[in-house]
Design a protein around this motif. Structure first.
Motif, mmCIF file in Angstrom:
data_model
loop_
_atom_site.group_PDB
_atom_site.id
_atom_site.type_symbol
_atom_site.label_atom_id
_atom_site.label_comp_id
_atom_site.label_asym_id
_atom_site.label_seq_id
_atom_site.Cartn_x
_atom_site.Cartn_y
_atom_site.Cartn_z
ATOM 1 N N UNK A 1 0.827 -1.213 0.000
ATOM 2 C CA UNK A 1 0.000 0.000 0.000
ATOM 3 C C UNK A 1 0.856 1.256 0.000
ATOM 4 N N UNK A 2 1.907 1.261 0.828
ATOM 5 C CA UNK A 2 2.784 2.431 0.878
ATOM 6 C C UNK A 2 3.471 2.619 -0.466
ATOM 7 N N UNK A 3 3.959 1.523 -1.041
ATOM 8 C CA UNK A 3 4.661 1.607 -2.317
ATOM 9 C C UNK A 3 3.746 2.111 -3.430
ATOM 10 N N UNK A 4 2.480 1.716 -3.376
ATOM 11 C CA UNK A 4 1.541 2.101 -4.436
ATOM 12 C C UNK A 4 0.877 3.450 -4.186
ATOM 13 N N UNK A 5 1.136 4.058 -3.050
ATOM 14 C CA UNK A 5 0.479 5.318 -2.721
ATOM 15 C C UNK A 5 0.981 6.439 -3.621
ATOM 16 N N UNK A 6 0.234 7.523 -3.640
ATOM 17 C CA UNK A 6 0.544 8.622 -4.549
ATOM 18 C C UNK A 6 1.859 9.295 -4.215
ATOM 19 N N UNK A 7 2.184 9.439 -2.917
ATOM 20 C CA UNK A 7 3.367 10.220 -2.542
ATOM 21 C C UNK A 7 4.291 9.495 -1.571
ATOM 22 N N UNK A 8 3.880 8.343 -1.034
ATOM 23 C CA UNK A 8 4.693 7.645 -0.051
ATOM 24 C C UNK A 8 5.695 6.703 -0.691
ATOM 25 N N UNK A 9 6.685 6.275 0.100
ATOM 26 C CA UNK A 9 7.686 5.301 -0.341
ATOM 27 C C UNK A 9 8.142 4.521 0.886
ATOM 28 N N UNK A 10 8.667 3.313 0.665
ATOM 29 C CA UNK A 10 9.113 2.474 1.774
ATOM 30 C C UNK A 10 10.471 1.878 1.420
ATOM 31 N N UNK A 11 11.363 1.891 2.405
ATOM 32 C CA UNK A 11 12.709 1.328 2.271
ATOM 33 C C UNK A 11 12.898 0.327 3.400
ATOM 34 N N UNK A 12 13.261 -0.902 3.054
ATOM 35 C CA UNK A 12 13.320 -1.998 4.024
ATOM 36 C C UNK A 12 14.748 -2.539 4.081
ATOM 37 N N UNK A 13 15.194 -2.937 5.270
ATOM 38 C CA UNK A 13 16.476 -3.624 5.399
ATOM 39 C C UNK A 13 16.246 -5.016 5.970
ATOM 40 N N UNK A 14 17.057 -5.958 5.518
ATOM 41 C CA UNK A 14 16.954 -7.335 6.001
ATOM 42 C C UNK A 14 18.239 -8.067 5.644
ATOM 43 N N UNK A 15 18.529 -9.104 6.397
ATOM 44 C CA UNK A 15 19.683 -9.934 6.049
ATOM 45 C C UNK A 15 19.373 -10.873 4.884
ATOM 46 N N UNK A 16 18.119 -11.076 4.609
ATOM 47 C CA UNK A 16 17.710 -12.003 3.544
ATOM 48 C C UNK A 16 16.933 -11.235 2.476
ATOM 49 N N UNK A 17 16.773 -11.820 1.282
ATOM 50 C CA UNK A 17 16.031 -11.122 0.216
ATOM 51 C C UNK A 17 14.530 -11.027 0.461
ATOM 52 N N UNK A 18 14.000 -11.707 1.499
ATOM 53 C CA UNK A 18 12.578 -11.587 1.866
ATOM 54 C C UNK A 18 11.649 -11.881 0.686
ATOM 55 N N UNK A 19 11.659 -13.129 0.260
ATOM 56 C CA UNK A 19 10.804 -13.522 -0.867
ATOM 57 C C UNK A 19 9.326 -13.344 -0.564
ATOM 58 N N UNK A 20 8.959 -13.295 0.729
ATOM 59 C CA UNK A 20 7.540 -13.128 1.093
ATOM 60 C C UNK A 20 6.986 -11.774 0.671
ATOM 61 N N UNK A 21 7.870 -10.832 0.269
ATOM 62 C CA UNK A 21 7.406 -9.503 -0.125
ATOM 63 C C UNK A 21 7.125 -9.387 -1.618
ATOM 64 N N UNK A 22 7.079 -10.496 -2.324
ATOM 65 C CA UNK A 22 6.705 -10.450 -3.729
ATOM 66 C C UNK A 22 7.785 -9.845 -4.606
ATOM 67 N N UNK A 23 7.375 -9.037 -5.586
ATOM 68 C CA UNK A 23 8.323 -8.519 -6.581
ATOM 69 C C UNK A 23 8.911 -7.172 -6.185
ATOM 70 N N UNK A 24 9.034 -6.935 -4.921
ATOM 71 C CA UNK A 24 9.646 -5.693 -4.434
ATOM 72 C C UNK A 24 11.069 -5.553 -5.000
ATOM 73 N N UNK A 25 11.483 -4.374 -5.475
ATOM 74 C CA UNK A 25 12.867 -4.206 -5.958
ATOM 75 C C UNK A 25 13.870 -4.505 -4.846
ATOM 76 N N UNK A 26 14.870 -5.299 -5.173
ATOM 77 C CA UNK A 26 15.855 -5.718 -4.177
ATOM 78 C C UNK A 26 17.244 -5.234 -4.578
ATOM 79 N N UNK A 27 17.997 -4.774 -3.580
ATOM 80 C CA UNK A 27 19.357 -4.288 -3.799
ATOM 81 C C UNK A 27 20.273 -5.014 -2.830
ATOM 82 N N UNK A 28 21.218 -5.746 -3.346
ATOM 83 C CA UNK A 28 22.164 -6.439 -2.465
ATOM 84 C C UNK A 28 23.256 -5.470 -2.023
ATOM 85 N N UNK A 29 23.482 -5.425 -0.715
ATOM 86 C CA UNK A 29 24.518 -4.557 -0.156
ATOM 87 C C UNK A 29 25.758 -5.414 0.090
#
Length: 953
Positions: free
Chosen positions: A445-473
């Protein structure tokens, strides 16, 4: 007055000197290979620059008339401009060097500029505007983002806006309102001709371009007054210094040409750049190239000195990931950073959040950092600080609707840190939460909102979040790692000679840019050779356990007992609290290695760990409204340290290795002692909040909250009910403030741990029951204060069901009274009257005057709302009588206010005045005036002041 020489280089008389110096290698590669052959070659190229510059000077001024014109211009005391025009304008004319003066011209009051077709050499054009406005256009490439360090240098002096998205269409729309356009990062966002066409109608006085070859700069020069090209890679901090100086000189009234010269001199005056060997002298003042079509000045700019400067940004590097985040958050509204522990995910997310806010990506204060938890807590973190009481009163569905509306109205960035920890922390078990699915839906919902954005950190790629853009650090790149090494070793003088050895580059390669491993390893160069550090890393299996190897080596500088004691440090869920460790050392249950250490001894131990890089100090401001904090609160503020979460398991493993067979028992007894010590510390902190230095204590609690809450959770899991209750007492002050949702979640978790099947409460005469009652009662009170009446009513009815009806007690009377408050807020007058009467009867039975006074007061309010004014008057008078022995001034004042209201509704002005005087006369006429205005909204009449004087007020 500027002496200007226009030199056409198209004639046959000019012959370019052969074999120009390899500037690209010198300016871009030298810093990466400053050893051996590279060091020798760097020195050679630096010398060649002077020799070739003199040859170029001789070729340019070979004609006698040119030489005479040059000498005449230099004979004056003012600045000189050399305007180069013709097909040879692409040569490095900045290297021109006068052999007689022994100086490069551009560092000797001579500006060297390239002319474009149609260059206007008349007087500079004045450009209007009181604030210098700069538009930054980011493009990917291998050049650094100069705007990041530039923001710190500019402070509030310049209005700097980042263009999002950085497209040609947006440039056409926005560039016209700016004094300068800076193409940052990789340079131009498209072919030079197309960019020039986009700028053509904007009349931009100044364009600055990173990574700009001569032909591209020449194409742009026809669309702007001046183009300052940076064809070679400049260190980000150096480039920021150049631009900051340039902008400062424009604000001071200089022309663009003069400002470029000043910026170049700034580069030359600070020539040291980061390299593997440490600071390396580099003549990169040659990099800026100025193409001139029409000079400009900005006479109306105001000098904004004195504007507040934002806190300095300490995070550096990771430009490649900044570009990816910019792209994903703008186009997809979301991104997930994932990578191994200690690689810098959290620091990157927080640094990007600060950048996003400072460059217009989010409204000021609308970057929300939240430790990953259930969806209800995340919704509260977004909504409660911005919507206040409206959000607090709303039910779950309404809250989500409010946040959806908020995301459509405001530019919000939500940073969810540590999503991988949810499974271990039980965060999905919070009250009314649907678990991972609900959080995934919220992220979407946040990602699809008109003006909001969400940035997530995790040790794993979190496949449960669907096709969210992933960036390996991954690890820092070579340049970023070199810059970080400079910072780590700046205060380690013994490291300087060891950095000169080639083996240092091997050590850096072995560390692979892992920030935490670098922090643990590099400071040891103070007294350890690079080959010894390499051997230590290889001993632990280089590449397989880099962080573990760094921890193991850092611990070799501590004694065996110190290594064991650091194991206790790893048990803190948040900041390490010295006072807690000191209390633990007094307990008989503490292991032998921990006993007998006071606060000073523990601070000395932890400071030694700081020297190894294992810990960092946590600093809290000790300034309060009354001056410098004092007493116990000050000691609490000075004794805190931070341990990176990725180091905890390694320290425990090292503790296990040191303890061997007795480790399990030692671990268990230390954990128990730490919980008890935390409980004692929490009580002392609570005392400071209520009776000591409350301001400083509240500041300390904000920093220590995660540790205290984590130990509270451990006490719940360990069924240490008394310990948990002692800690909960101080946590409640945060739950009643800005962490209401946290309080709800902890109450729900506590109830699950304490209640029997079917939600049956434990017996209230034992420690489990006491904890249960305090959690449920506090939660119900917070619900009532926030206007969540359904939740408050359920909580108080649960308390009522758990309380014995006989013999009557103070808790029973208080709960009955609170149920009266809930039903009164609902305007259910009959039920409210019934509960107040019941509470009053119970209070009178046990002579519990706080409930007697409060229930009479509540009955008076109910009667007043029903229009039974005589009855209300009687109840309020009974409340005053009951409250008399208690001396509760707050209750007395509230009751007087109600009596004034009743008298006013009756039309009895004399009685109303009498109650006002009774309320405040003992304090004197000054307070009477304030209170009268508060109650009536009118100034105090003359006869009231006379009446107070007659009664001796």
């Amino acid at each position: 007055m500027v002496d200007r020489l226009l030199l056409d280089i198209g004639d046959a008389a000019f012959v370019c000197p052969p074999d120009p110096p390899d500037l690209r290698w010198y300016l871009e590669d030298y810093r990466r290979v400053p050893y051996g052959v590279g060091a020798a070659r760097g020195a050679e190229v630096s010398a060649e620059m002077a020799v070739w510059g003199e040859a170029l000077f001789a070729a340019l001024f070979a004609a006698e008339d040119r030489r005479a014109a040059y000498e005449a211009a230099r004979a004056g005391d003012g600045p000189v401009e050399l305007v180069i025009r013709g097909p040879a304008a692409g040569l490095p004319w900045e290297l021109l060097r006068d052999p007689e003066r022994g100086r490069f011209l551009v560092l000797d009051q001579v500006a060297v500029v390239r002319a474009t077709p149609g260059t206007d050499l008349s007087a500079p054009v004045p450009v209007p505007g009181e604030r210098l406005r700069v538009l930054c256009v980011l493009s990917r490439g291998d050049h650094p983002i100069v705007t990041r360090p530039l923001l710190d240098r500019l402070g509030g002096d310049v209005d700097l806006v980042v263009l999002r998205p950085p497209t040609l269409a947006r440039i056409r729309e926005e560039a016209g309102g700016f004094h300068a356009v800076h193409f940052d990062g990789g340079g131009l966002p498209g072919p030079a001709g197309e960019v020039a066409e986009a700028l053509g109608g904007c009349d931009v006085p100044l364009v600055i371009v990173n990574a700009c070859p001569p032909e591209a700069a020449a194409a742009l020069a026809g669309a702007a007054g001046s183009v300052v090209a940076l064809p070679y890679r400049l260190d980000a901090a150096a480039a920021a210094g150049f631009l900051a100086c340039l902008y400062e000189r424009l604000i001071a009234g200089d022309t663009v040409t003069a400002a470029v010269t000043a910026g170049r001199e700034h580069l030359a005056g600070r020539p040291e750049r980061p390299s593997l060997r440490g600071p390396l002298r580099l003549d990169d003042w040659v990099v800026p190239v100025h193409h001139l079509r029409r000079d400009a000045c900005f006479p109306d700019l105001l000098d904004p000195k004195g504007d507040p400067v934002a806190a300095r940004e300490t995070f550096v590097g990771r430009d490649d990931l900044f570009h990816e985040l910019e792209d994903h958050l703008h186009h997809r509204g979301a991104a997930l950073l994932h990578g191994p522990p200690g690689i810098g995910k959290t620091e990157l997310a927080e640094a990007f959040g600060r950048w996003w806010a400072r460059t217009g990506g989010a409204e000021p204060g609308d970057v929300v950092r939240h430790t990953a938890s259930g969806s209800d807590a995340v919704v509260a973190a977004l909504g409660l600080p911005r919507l206040g009481a409206e959000f607090a009163r709303a039910d779950r569905d309404r809250r989500r609707d409010l946040v959806r509306r908020l995301l459509g109205e405001r530019r919000l960035l939500l940073i969810l840190d540590g999503l991988d920890t949810l499974g271990t922390l039980g965060a999905f078990d919070s009250l009314d939460d649907d678990g991972p699915a609900a959080l995934c839906d919220l992220v979407a919902e946040v990602a699809a909102s008109e003006r909001g954005a969400v940035l997530i950190t995790s040790r794993t790629p979190e496949t449960r979040l669907g096709d969210l853009p992933r960036i390996e650090v991954a690890g820092l790149n070579a340049e970023d790692a070199t810059g970080y090494a400079d910072r780590l070793l700046a205060a380690v003088p013994g490291a300087a000679p060891r950095r000169q050895r080639w083996l240092f580059s091997d050590l850096m390669a072995a560390l692979a840019g892992h920030p935490l491993a670098m922090r643990l390893t590099l400071p040891r160069l103070a007294d350890t050779e690079p080959e010894d550090l390499l051997d230590a890393l290889r001993h632990r299996g280089l590449g397989r356990d880099l962080l573990g190897a760094g921890v193991h080596h850092a611990l070799t500088y501590l004694s065996a007992d110190e290594r064991r004691r650091l194991g206790a440090v790893a048990l803190f869920p948040g900041v390490v609290i010295t006072d807690v460790l000191a209390v633990m050392s007094r307990f008989w249950s503490a292991p032998d290695a921990f006993r007998g250490l006071g606060p000073a001894a523990w601070r000395a131990e932890l400071d030694r760990a700081v020297a190894t890089g294992l810990l960092t100090r946590v600093r809290v401001s000790t300034e309060t409204a009354d001056g410098l904090g004092t007493g116990p609160a000050l000691a609490m503020a000075l004794g805190m340290y931070a341990l990176h979460p990725a180091l905890r398991p390694h320290l425990v493993e090292e503790w296990r290795a040191a303890g061997q067979r007795g480790f399990d028992q030692e671990y268990a007894t230390t954990r128990f002692a730490l919980m008890e010590a935390t409980a004692e510390f929490a009580e002392r902190l609570g005392h400071q909040l209520t009776e000591g230095d409350a301001e400083l204590a509240a500041r300390v609690l904000r920093v220590q909250y995660d540790s205290l809450a984590g130990v509270f959770g451990a006490a719940l899991d360990g069924r240490q009910w008394r310990t948990a209750r002692r800690i909960a007492t101080v946590l409640t002050s945060r739950w009643s403030g800005d962490l209401d949702e946290d309080g709800r979640a902890w109450t729900a978790r506590g109830r699950r741990a304490l209640e029997f099947a079917g939600g049956i409460a434990p017996a209230l005469d034992g420690p489990a029951g006491e904890l249960w009652f305090s959690l449920v009662a506090g939660d119900a009170e917070r619900h009532l204060a926030a206007g969540r009446l359904d939740e408050a009513g359920r909580g108080y009815r649960d308390l009522l069901a758990a309380l014995p009806q006989r013999p009557a007690g103070a808790q029973l009377a208080a709960v009955q009274h609170q149920l009266g408050r809930v039903t009164e807020e609902r305007e259910e007058w009959d039920e409210a009257e019934q509960w107040y009467r019941t509470a009053l009867a119970t209070g009178e039975e046990i002579d519990y005057r706080p409930v007697m006074a409060g229930s009479c007061h509540g009955l008076g309010r109910v009667a007043c709302e029903r229009g039974r004014l005589d009855e209300a008057d009687r109840w309020f008078r009974r409340s005053l009588d009951a409250n008399g022995p208690l001396g509760d001034r707050r209750m007395t004042t509230a009751t007087y206010r109600q009596l004034v209201r009743v008298a006013g509704m009756r039309g009895d002005a004399e009685a109303a005045l009498d109650w006002v005087v009774r309320c405040v006369a003992p304090a004197g006429p000054g307070e009477i005036g304030e209170r009268w205005r508060e109650l009536t909204g009118e100034p105090v009449p003359e006869f009231v002041r006379d009446l107070v004087a007659e009664e001796g007020g």
